[in-house]
Design a protein around this motif. Structure first.
Motif, PDB file in Angstrom:
ATOM      1  N   ARG A 101       0.813  -1.215   0.000  1.00  0.00           N
ATOM      2  CA  ARG A 101       0.000   0.000   0.000  1.00  0.00           C
ATOM      3  C   ARG A 101       0.844   1.261   0.000  1.00  0.00           C
ATOM      4  O   ARG A 101       0.322   2.359  -0.210  1.00  0.00           O
ATOM      5  CB  ARG A 101      -0.930  -0.010   1.211  1.00  0.00           C
ATOM      6  CG  ARG A 101      -1.963  -1.116   1.171  1.00  0.00           C
ATOM      7  CD  ARG A 101      -2.557  -1.369   2.530  1.00  0.00           C
ATOM      8  NE  ARG A 101      -3.280  -0.202   3.024  1.00  0.00           N
ATOM      9  CZ  ARG A 101      -3.791  -0.130   4.255  1.00  0.00           C
ATOM     10  NH1 ARG A 101      -3.621  -1.142   5.092  1.00  0.00           N
ATOM     11  NH2 ARG A 101      -4.434   0.952   4.643  1.00  0.00           N
ATOM     12  N   GLY A 102       2.126   1.110   0.264  1.00  0.00           N
ATOM     13  CA  GLY A 102       2.989   2.287   0.277  1.00  0.00           C
ATOM     14  C   GLY A 102       4.002   2.249   1.398  1.00  0.00           C
ATOM     15  O   GLY A 102       4.161   1.244   2.080  1.00  0.00           O
ATOM     16  N   SER A 103       4.664   3.374   1.586  1.00  0.00           N
ATOM     17  CA  SER A 103       5.668   3.529   2.624  1.00  0.00           C
ATOM     18  C   SER A 103       5.088   4.431   3.707  1.00  0.00           C
ATOM     19  O   SER A 103       4.567   5.521   3.416  1.00  0.00           O
ATOM     20  CB  SER A 103       6.934   4.159   2.040  1.00  0.00           C
ATOM     21  OG  SER A 103       7.928   4.284   3.019  1.00  0.00           O
ATOM     22  N   PHE A 104       5.225   3.991   4.958  1.00  0.00           N
ATOM     23  CA  PHE A 104       4.581   4.699   6.060  1.00  0.00           C
ATOM     24  C   PHE A 104       5.616   5.075   7.122  1.00  0.00           C
ATOM     25  O   PHE A 104       6.473   4.263   7.473  1.00  0.00           O
ATOM     26  CB  PHE A 104       3.477   3.833   6.670  1.00  0.00           C
ATOM     27  CG  PHE A 104       2.447   3.436   5.665  1.00  0.00           C
ATOM     28  CD1 PHE A 104       2.505   2.205   5.030  1.00  0.00           C
ATOM     29  CD2 PHE A 104       1.415   4.299   5.324  1.00  0.00           C
ATOM     30  CE1 PHE A 104       1.573   1.835   4.087  1.00  0.00           C
ATOM     31  CE2 PHE A 104       0.471   3.942   4.379  1.00  0.00           C
ATOM     32  CZ  PHE A 104       0.544   2.711   3.753  1.00  0.00           C
ATOM     33  N   TRP A 105       5.473   6.298   7.620  1.00  0.00           N
ATOM     34  CA  TRP A 105       6.407   6.840   8.592  1.00  0.00           C
ATOM     35  C   TRP A 105       5.663   7.398   9.791  1.00  0.00           C
ATOM     36  O   TRP A 105       4.553   7.910   9.651  1.00  0.00           O
ATOM     37  CB  TRP A 105       7.221   7.981   7.967  1.00  0.00           C
ATOM     38  CG  TRP A 105       8.136   7.535   6.877  1.00  0.00           C
ATOM     39  CD1 TRP A 105       7.812   7.325   5.564  1.00  0.00           C
ATOM     40  CD2 TRP A 105       9.536   7.268   6.988  1.00  0.00           C
ATOM     41  NE1 TRP A 105       8.921   6.924   4.856  1.00  0.00           N
ATOM     42  CE2 TRP A 105       9.990   6.890   5.709  1.00  0.00           C
ATOM     43  CE3 TRP A 105      10.446   7.312   8.042  1.00  0.00           C
ATOM     44  CZ2 TRP A 105      11.331   6.560   5.460  1.00  0.00           C
ATOM     45  CZ3 TRP A 105      11.771   6.987   7.795  1.00  0.00           C
ATOM     46  CH2 TRP A 105      12.199   6.605   6.509  1.00  0.00           C
ATOM     47  N   GLY A 106       6.317   7.331  10.934  1.00  0.00           N
ATOM     48  CA  GLY A 106       5.798   8.017  12.094  1.00  0.00           C
ATOM     49  C   GLY A 106       6.236   9.470  12.099  1.00  0.00           C
ATOM     50  O   GLY A 106       6.976   9.926  11.225  1.00  0.00           O
ATOM     51  N   GLN A 107       5.813  10.185  13.128  1.00  0.00           N
ATOM     52  CA  GLN A 107       6.121  11.608  13.224  1.00  0.00           C
ATOM     53  C   GLN A 107       7.489  11.862  13.853  1.00  0.00           C
ATOM     54  O   GLN A 107       7.994  12.975  13.810  1.00  0.00           O
ATOM     55  CB  GLN A 107       5.035  12.322  14.052  1.00  0.00           C
ATOM     56  CG  GLN A 107       5.203  12.221  15.572  1.00  0.00           C
ATOM     57  CD  GLN A 107       4.966  10.829  16.121  1.00  0.00           C
ATOM     58  OE1 GLN A 107       4.430   9.944  15.450  1.00  0.00           O
ATOM     59  NE2 GLN A 107       5.366  10.612  17.365  1.00  0.00           N
ATOM     60  N   GLY A 108       8.055  10.813  14.438  1.00  0.00           N
ATOM     61  CA  GLY A 108       9.375  10.932  15.043  1.00  0.00           C
ATOM     62  C   GLY A 108       9.318  11.226  16.531  1.00  0.00           C
ATOM     63  O   GLY A 108       8.336  11.761  17.046  1.00  0.00           O
ATOM     64  N   THR A 109      10.393  10.859  17.207  1.00  0.00           N
ATOM     65  CA  THR A 109      10.541  11.167  18.627  1.00  0.00           C
ATOM     66  C   THR A 109      11.958  11.676  18.859  1.00  0.00           C
ATOM     67  O   THR A 109      12.930  11.120  18.329  1.00  0.00           O
ATOM     68  CB  THR A 109      10.223   9.932  19.501  1.00  0.00           C
ATOM     69  OG1 THR A 109      10.236  10.300  20.886  1.00  0.00           O
ATOM     70  CG2 THR A 109      11.187   8.793  19.282  1.00  0.00           C
ATOM     71  N   GLN A 110      12.073  12.750  19.630  1.00  0.00           N
ATOM     72  CA  GLN A 110      13.360  13.415  19.821  1.00  0.00           C
ATOM     73  C   GLN A 110      14.185  12.719  20.898  1.00  0.00           C
ATOM     74  O   GLN A 110      13.705  12.508  22.019  1.00  0.00           O
ATOM     75  CB  GLN A 110      13.143  14.872  20.223  1.00  0.00           C
ATOM     76  CG  GLN A 110      14.413  15.644  20.531  1.00  0.00           C
ATOM     77  CD  GLN A 110      15.244  15.913  19.295  1.00  0.00           C
ATOM     78  OE1 GLN A 110      14.728  16.375  18.283  1.00  0.00           O
ATOM     79  NE2 GLN A 110      16.546  15.641  19.381  1.00  0.00           N
ATOM     80  N   VAL A 111      15.402  12.396  20.532  1.00  0.00           N
ATOM     81  CA  VAL A 111      16.384  11.872  21.486  1.00  0.00           C
ATOM     82  C   VAL A 111      17.515  12.885  21.581  1.00  0.00           C
ATOM     83  O   VAL A 111      18.121  13.242  20.568  1.00  0.00           O
ATOM     84  CB  VAL A 111      16.926  10.505  21.038  1.00  0.00           C
ATOM     85  CG1 VAL A 111      18.080  10.063  21.931  1.00  0.00           C
ATOM     86  CG2 VAL A 111      15.816   9.471  21.049  1.00  0.00           C
ATOM     87  N   THR A 112      17.773  13.341  22.784  1.00  0.00           N
ATOM     88  CA  THR A 112      18.854  14.288  23.020  1.00  0.00           C
ATOM     89  C   THR A 112      19.798  13.708  24.058  1.00  0.00           C
ATOM     90  O   THR A 112      19.366  13.348  25.160  1.00  0.00           O
ATOM     91  CB  THR A 112      18.322  15.641  23.502  1.00  0.00           C
ATOM     92  OG1 THR A 112      17.396  16.161  22.537  1.00  0.00           O
ATOM     93  CG2 THR A 112      19.460  16.639  23.687  1.00  0.00           C
ATOM     94  N   VAL A 113      21.060  13.597  23.686  1.00  0.00           N
ATOM     95  CA  VAL A 113      22.076  13.057  24.585  1.00  0.00           C
ATOM     96  C   VAL A 113      23.018  14.197  24.953  1.00  0.00           C
ATOM     97  O   VAL A 113      23.771  14.696  24.119  1.00  0.00           O
ATOM     98  CB  VAL A 113      22.850  11.898  23.939  1.00  0.00           C
ATOM     99  CG1 VAL A 113      23.815  11.295  24.961  1.00  0.00           C
ATOM    100  CG2 VAL A 113      21.895  10.851  23.394  1.00  0.00           C
ATOM    101  N   SER A 114      22.938  14.615  26.203  1.00  0.00           N
ATOM    102  CA  SER A 114      23.715  15.775  26.636  1.00  0.00           C
ATOM    103  C   SER A 114      23.868  15.743  28.144  1.00  0.00           C
ATOM    104  O   SER A 114      22.985  15.290  28.866  1.00  0.00           O
ATOM    105  CB  SER A 114      23.013  17.059  26.214  1.00  0.00           C
ATOM    106  OG  SER A 114      23.689  18.191  26.732  1.00  0.00           O
ATOM    107  N   SER A 115      24.995  16.261  28.602  1.00  0.00           N
ATOM    108  CA  SER A 115      25.201  16.390  30.042  1.00  0.00           C
ATOM    109  C   SER A 115      24.781  17.770  30.522  1.00  0.00           C
ATOM    110  O   SER A 115      24.869  18.070  31.714  1.00  0.00           O
ATOM    111  CB  SER A 115      26.667  16.121  30.386  1.00  0.00           C
ATOM    112  OG  SER A 115      27.513  16.984  29.651  1.00  0.00           O
TER     113      SER A 115
END
Length: 115
Positions: A101-115
Motif C-alpha cells: 500500500r505504500g511507505s509509512f512513517w511516524g512523526q518521530g521522537t526526539q532523542v537528546t544526549v547531553s550532560s
C-alpha cells in the motif's frame, strides 16, 4: 488509515539508555519489516535498524553492539533499545514500514544526549 506512532524519546546523559517504541495501526504489521531511522540537525536521514517479520534484526556496522531492535507482533509494536548513548546519537528517530500500500512513517521522537 495506517498510523505509526513513536514514543520514548527524552533527554539523557551520555552513557545512558533509552527504549523507543513504535506502535502501528491500520496495517498487518506482522507481515512487514520494521525500520528505524534517525535524522540529526543538518544531516541526512540515516538508517539505524531493521527487524524482519519474524524478529531477525539488522544494523549498520557503526551501531552494532549499542542498539537492539525487537518487535511484538501481538502488540503491533517495534522497539529500539539504545545503550551507551553518545552526544552524536542526538536526533529525531523515526520508524518506517513498507507494504504494497505504500511507505509509512511516524512523526518521530526526539532523542537528546547531553550532560
Amino acid at each position: 488509515q495506517v498510523q505509526l506512532v513513536e514514543s520514548g524519546g527524552d533527554l539523557v546523559q551520555p552513557g545512558g539508555s533509552l527504549r523507543l517504541s513504535c506502535a502501528t495501526s491500520g496495517i498487518n504489521f506482522s507481515l512487514y519489516n520494521a525500520h528505524w531511522y534517525r535524522q540529526a540537525p543538518g544531516k541526512q536521514r540515516e538508517w539505524v535498524a531493521t527487524t524482519t517479520p519474524d524478529g531477525i534484526p539488522n544494523y549498520p556496522n557503526s551501531l552494532k553492539g549499542r542498539f537492539t531492535t525487537s518487535r511484538d507482533n501481538t502488540k503491533n509494536t517495534a522497539y529500539l533499545q539504545m545503550d551507551s548513548l553518545k552526544p552524536e546519537d542526538t536526533a529525531i528517530y523515526y520508524c518506517n514500514t513498507n507494504s504494497w500500500r505504500g511507505s509509512f512513517w511516524g512523526q518521530g521522537t526526539q532523542v537528546t544526549v547531553s550532560s
